[in-house]
Design an enzyme around this catalytic site. Structure first.
Site, short mmCIF file in Angstrom:
data_model
loop_
_atom_site.label_atom_id
_atom_site.label_comp_id
_atom_site.label_asym_id
_atom_site.label_seq_id
_atom_site.Cartn_x
_atom_site.Cartn_y
_atom_site.Cartn_z
N GLY A 16 0.83 -1.20 0.00
CA GLY A 16 0.00 0.00 0.00
C GLY A 16 0.86 1.24 0.00
O GLY A 16 1.94 1.28 -0.60
N SER A 52 -3.11 -5.58 -5.14
CA SER A 52 -1.78 -5.00 -5.32
C SER A 52 -0.80 -5.96 -6.00
O SER A 52 0.30 -5.55 -6.36
CB SER A 52 -1.20 -4.58 -3.97
OG SER A 52 -2.01 -3.60 -3.35
N ASP A 56 -2.82 -2.20 11.20
CA ASP A 56 -2.54 -2.66 12.56
C ASP A 56 -3.45 -3.82 12.98
O ASP A 56 -2.99 -4.80 13.56
CB ASP A 56 -2.71 -1.51 13.57
CG ASP A 56 -1.61 -0.48 13.47
OD1 ASP A 56 -0.49 -0.83 13.10
OD2 ASP A 56 -1.90 0.70 13.76
N GLU A 57 -4.74 -3.70 12.68
CA GLU A 57 -5.70 -4.69 13.15
C GLU A 57 -5.56 -6.05 12.46
O GLU A 57 -6.10 -7.05 12.92
CB GLU A 57 -7.13 -4.18 12.99
CG GLU A 57 -7.62 -4.03 11.57
CD GLU A 57 -7.31 -2.68 10.95
OE1 GLU A 57 -7.94 -2.34 9.92
OE2 GLU A 57 -6.43 -1.96 11.48
N HIS A 77 5.29 0.87 12.81
CA HIS A 77 4.50 1.39 13.93
C HIS A 77 4.54 0.32 15.02
O HIS A 77 4.45 -0.87 14.73
CB HIS A 77 3.07 1.67 13.49
CG HIS A 77 2.16 2.20 14.56
ND1 HIS A 77 2.58 3.09 15.53
CD2 HIS A 77 0.85 1.98 14.81
CE1 HIS A 77 1.57 3.39 16.33
NE2 HIS A 77 0.50 2.72 15.91
N GLU A 105 -13.18 29.78 5.52
CA GLU A 105 -12.45 30.36 6.64
C GLU A 105 -11.98 29.33 7.67
O GLU A 105 -10.90 29.49 8.26
CB GLU A 105 -13.33 31.41 7.35
CG GLU A 105 -13.71 32.59 6.48
CD GLU A 105 -12.50 33.32 5.93
OE1 GLU A 105 -11.43 33.32 6.57
OE2 GLU A 105 -12.62 33.90 4.83
#
Length: 346
Positions: free
Chosen positions: A34, A61, A91-92, A116, A235
């Site tokens: 990824g 992929s 992660d999961e 991570h 804004e």
């Protein structure tokens, strides 16, 4: 005012501190292709490393990785062939993939790497004692890791060693950091615990949760006062990027140098009214929930087969329906660059 520089004790490593030749003769398996996966793989390949890709059968992929010159295998087969296994999937999903495909195929002296520390720090992945466990975490998205490498630069990285079975874990991790371009910018030494807890806190309290909630609250305040929601979007949401870009380039001082005196004066007197002591107390509770594992437990439960992502999907649906999003979809059509680098199609 407290000087937090007393906490700056960890070293930063650069190209001269790293030895890319430590990767000679080694096969690096990138598990996942990824955002981060493709960047790591391509950068390492162009640095002269032997890289293969590990994916699940049927992955979208697979063809992309092959088209970009890689040999692609299942995660289990890639692990069998590799000396270094970098896990770059969600992660999961990591714990199950590790248990089923990686752990049974590890050999003594292998290195498992992460970008991570979540699964290692919270005990979801426990490696055998005869392998190295390290982390190289670029502090930027994958496309930036790739684009900076291509122009001869790099994205700063974090490096950590959780387990040093070979006695070379940190040196090999630093070689990897050099291979993806991180050492061109600087590689800060840390720990799995520090990276995990600070990363989760930053995402939740500031970068994602905090910023999105702040922008949405500002947008709603103007709309509730009767102002045109398109003005409110410009804004409170559109211009956030312009301000953050200035901070990214030159810090708070550089941003304040670039804005008007009116804006700077309002910055000083109004910021403390919005971000109060109560806000900081809430942030400290967020950090406590991360540190004691409460967040990780709730996240993994919701992501599990039993949880079926029910809460997660409900929150995602509600977030997509807020007025700031529906108005934003219309306003963004005004941008001349609206079709460039679009992440999702509205």
């Amino acid at each position: 005012m407290k000087d937090y520089r007393e906490n700056m004790k960890a070293p930063i490593y650069y190209q001269s501190d790293c030895n890319l030749s430590l990767l000679d003769g080694k096969t690096i398996a990138i598990i996942g292709y990824g955002s981060q996966g493709h960047a790591h793989a391509l950068n390492l390949k162009e640095s002269g490393c032997n890289v293969i890709i590990g994916l699940y059968e049927g992955s979208k992929s697979w063809a992309k990785a092959e088209a970009q010159g890689f040999k692609v295998y299942t995660a289990a087969e890639a692990t069998k062939q590799a000396d270094i296994i970098m896990i770059l999937i969600n992660d999961e999903k990591q714990a199950a993939l590790y248990k089923n495909d990686i752990e049974p195929n590890l050999e003594a002296g292998n290195m498992i790497m992460f970008a991570h520390g979540f699964n290692v720090h919270f005990g979801c992945i426990k490696a055998p004692a005869n392998v190295d466990v390290t982390m190289v975490a670029p502090k930027g998205p994958g496309h930036t890791v790739r684009s900076e490498y291509q122009v001869g630069k790099g994205v700063p990285c974090l490096v950590a060693v959780e387990q040093d079975a070979t006695g070379q874990a940190k040196d090999i991790a630093l070689a990897y950091a050099l291979g993806i371009g991180g050492a061109r910018a600087g590689v800060l030494e840390t720990t799995f615990r520090t990276e995990t807890e600070t990363d989760l806190f930053g995402e939740q309290a500031v970068l994602c949760g905090g910023v999105c909630a702040l922008m949405q609250a500002g947008f709603e305040t103007l709309c509730e006062a009767g102002y045109d929601p398109r003005n409110a979007y410009f804004e409170c949401i559109h211009e956030m990027k312009l301000i953050v870009d200035l901070i990214y380039q030159s810090g708070f001082a550089g941003m304040r140098y670039s804005i008007s005196n009116t804006a700077e004066f309002g910055d000083y007197i109004t910021g403390p009214k919005v971000i109060t002591d109560e806000t900081k107390k809430a942030m400290k509770q967020v950090l406590t929930d991360i540190q004691d594992g409460t967040f990780a437990k709730n996240f993994l439960l919701d992501m599990s087969d039993a949880g079926a992502q029910v809460h997660f999907k409900a929150m995602r649906k509600l977030a997509a329906e807020v007025p700031a999003e529906t108005i934003g979809e219309e306003v963004r059509k005004l941008y001349s660059w609206s079709d460039e680098d679009k992440l999702i199609n509205n």
